[in-house]
Design a protein around this motif. Structure first.
Motif, mmCIF file in Angstrom:
data_model
loop_
_atom_site.group_PDB
_atom_site.id
_atom_site.type_symbol
_atom_site.label_atom_id
_atom_site.label_comp_id
_atom_site.label_asym_id
_atom_site.label_seq_id
_atom_site.Cartn_x
_atom_site.Cartn_y
_atom_site.Cartn_z
ATOM 1 N N LYS A 15 36.638 -107.909 52.957
ATOM 2 C CA LYS A 15 37.033 -108.006 54.366
ATOM 3 C C LYS A 15 38.523 -108.331 54.471
ATOM 4 O O LYS A 15 39.000 -109.251 53.842
ATOM 5 C CB LYS A 15 36.201 -109.081 55.062
ATOM 6 N N ASP A 17 41.182 -109.834 56.775
ATOM 7 C CA ASP A 17 41.189 -110.668 57.978
ATOM 8 C C ASP A 17 42.594 -110.994 58.477
ATOM 9 O O ASP A 17 42.759 -111.736 59.432
ATOM 10 C CB ASP A 17 40.387 -111.953 57.741
ATOM 11 N N ASN A 52 28.324 -99.265 58.234
ATOM 12 C CA ASN A 52 28.480 -100.321 57.230
ATOM 13 C C ASN A 52 27.599 -100.121 55.997
ATOM 14 O O ASN A 52 28.106 -100.221 54.867
ATOM 15 C CB ASN A 52 28.254 -101.704 57.851
ATOM 16 N N ASP A 71 38.662 -105.194 60.559
ATOM 17 C CA ASP A 71 38.210 -105.353 61.939
ATOM 18 C C ASP A 71 39.434 -105.247 62.847
ATOM 19 O O ASP A 71 40.361 -106.044 62.748
ATOM 20 C CB ASP A 71 37.513 -106.699 62.127
#
Length: 127
Positions: A15, A17, A52, A71
């Motif tokens: 991920k 971020d 996903n 994201d």
């Protein structure tokens, strides 16, 4: 009962971020000579969420590449740098440069794009 037992060595989606984590993954992949496959997503975007499991599966079958999820709500500046205007968008990078992009939740097309980019056919050996 151990879930996922025997799969400790499979690749997984990392991920992103922050812009700093994006930059560090790009540097790490470039130094290792690995392509990056990025999934630009958002928790509220159902087509992205639906992709996903497909993306996770691709990450585990193509361990020669670094798979990351970005994201858009968390890392807007990375999304704007690569002109991500719709979700999901999949981006493939090699040596820090974008080499391919796919917009939309299309499992077959993302598989084809990854196979094309990661295919060893780019190495030609002359005997």
């Amino acid at each position: 009962m151990e879930e996922g037992q025997g799969q400790q060595n499979t690749a997984r989606v990392l991920k992103v971020d922050s812009k700093d984590s994006w930059d560090s993954y790009v540097i790490q992949a470039s130094e290792q000579g690995s392509p990056i496959v990025a999934h630009f997503t958002a928790a509220w975007c159902m087509p992205s969420v639906a992709m996903n499991p497909v993306f996770e599966e691709l990450a585990s079958t193509h361990q020669e590449a670094l798979f990351v999820a970005v994201d858009l709500d968390d890392v807007k500046e990375v999304a704007s740098k690569y002109e991500i205007k719709a979700m999901p968008t999949f981006l493939v990078m090699k040596e820090g440069a974008q080499v391919d992009k796919l917009v939309g939740a299309n499992p077959d097309e993302i598989r084809k794009m990854i196979e094309r980019i990661l295919a060893p056919s780019s190495h030609i050996y002359v005997a």
